[in-house]
Design an enzyme around this catalytic site. Structure first.
Site, PDB file in Angstrom:
ATOM      1  N   SER A 141      52.689  50.903  39.330  1.00 18.74           N
ATOM      2  CA  SER A 141      51.892  51.882  38.586  1.00 18.74           C
ATOM      3  C   SER A 141      51.114  52.700  39.599  1.00 18.74           C
ATOM      4  O   SER A 141      50.780  52.204  40.684  1.00 18.74           O
ATOM      5  CB  SER A 141      50.903  51.179  37.642  1.00 18.74           C
ATOM      6  OG  SER A 141      49.970  52.092  37.103  1.00 18.74           O
ATOM      7  N   TYR A 154      44.281  45.155  35.264  1.00 23.39           N
ATOM      8  CA  TYR A 154      45.504  45.920  35.524  1.00 23.39           C
ATOM      9  C   TYR A 154      45.512  46.453  36.959  1.00 23.39           C
ATOM     10  O   TYR A 154      46.474  46.248  37.701  1.00 23.39           O
ATOM     11  CB  TYR A 154      45.581  47.072  34.527  1.00 23.39           C
ATOM     12  CG  TYR A 154      46.893  47.830  34.534  1.00 23.39           C
ATOM     13  CD1 TYR A 154      48.048  47.249  34.019  1.00 23.39           C
ATOM     14  CD2 TYR A 154      46.965  49.131  35.021  1.00 23.39           C
ATOM     15  CE1 TYR A 154      49.251  47.943  34.001  1.00 23.39           C
ATOM     16  CE2 TYR A 154      48.161  49.833  35.011  1.00 23.39           C
ATOM     17  CZ  TYR A 154      49.295  49.237  34.495  1.00 23.39           C
ATOM     18  OH  TYR A 154      50.480  49.926  34.483  1.00 23.39           O
TER      19      TYR A 154
END
Length: 259
Positions: A141, A154
């Protein structure tokens, strides 16, 4: 490394980017697809669509990962391309203390976003190294490069996943192993619907198909870092050139979005 003629193992294949990776690998002439996810209609559907072998299970289970790779290689042949694609955004914080998610959520993020990559690479790398060839496509990501506001679980685990990908590339490039870190921002998947932070969508939402195409382009070009959203490279440069200013700017962004 060309996709054509290779056995491709894809985790998180039951939806989103995983399904798109399966379609892209098939379109590029993969010899066989081994598709894994939690049991469900998404996994069965993409396996039926692509002719892939569906092997359902939970990547938090180290024993399942060992069995997954062994079954894949027994039934389809040596794995040439491993796509570590499964991920979770559990623990997103909209208000309050950023570290407030409990240990169970931190553990979930760590197990799925990091340890599954460790365990899968541990299972496939010895064979790849012995053959002198192989490639790992790691779906990470842009949060692993830049940090997503509101998402300590995250961002921290995606930073760790990127560090792991770099470590494998550095340690085993000389063994014929390629690594590609796929680091998009917003992608039109079910996961995005669970993310409230608008920074993820600020530079546009890409289709999973386009992200998958760019990921396999990176594999075939031998490229380490793939950033589908072009502005990510500029943000990286700004962050690296003045870390203090970057943190200050992100603090301002967070304050504005809290209203």
């Amino acid at each position: 490394m060309k996709t054509a003629g290779e056995v491709v193992l894809i985790t998180g294949a039951g939806g989103g980017i995983g399904q798109a990776l399966a379609r892209e690998a098939k379109a590029r002439g993969a010899k066989a697809l081994v598709l894994s996810d939690l049991a469900g209609p998404g996994l069965e559907a993409i396996a039926a669509e692509t002719g892939g072998l569906a092997l359902a299970g939970d990547l938090r289970d180290a024993g399942f990962i060992t069995r997954l790779v062994a079954d894949a290689e027994e039934r389809a042949g040596p794995i040439g391309i491993l796509c570590c694609n499964a991920g979770t955004a559990a623990g997103w914080v909209e208000a309050g203390v950023i570290t407030s998610p409990d240990d169970a959520l931190w553990s979930l993020a760590w197990e799925v976003n990091v340890l599954s990559h460790v365990r899968l690479s541990r299972a496939v790398l010895p064979g790849m190294i012995a053959r002198g060839r192989g490639h790992l496509l790691q779906t990470i990501s842009a949060a692993g490069l830049l940090t997503a506001p509101g998402a300590a679980t995250y961002s921290a685990t995606k930073h760790a996943a990127l560090g792991l990908a770099e470590s494998i590339a550095i340690a085993h490039g000389g063994d014929g192993i390629g690594v590609t870190a796929l680091c998009p921002q917003g992608v039109d998947t079910a996961m995005l619907a669970d993310v409230k932070d608008e920074a993820t969508r600020a530079d546009g939402v890409m289709s999973a198909a386009e992200v998958a195409r760019l990921g396999f382009d990176g594999v075939e070009a031998g490229q380490f870092l793939v950033t589908p959203h072009q502005r990510v490279r500029r943000y990286m440069a700004k962050k690296a050139s003045d870390y203090e200013a970057w943190i200050t700017a992100m603090q301002g962004y967070t304050a504005r979005n809290r209203g």
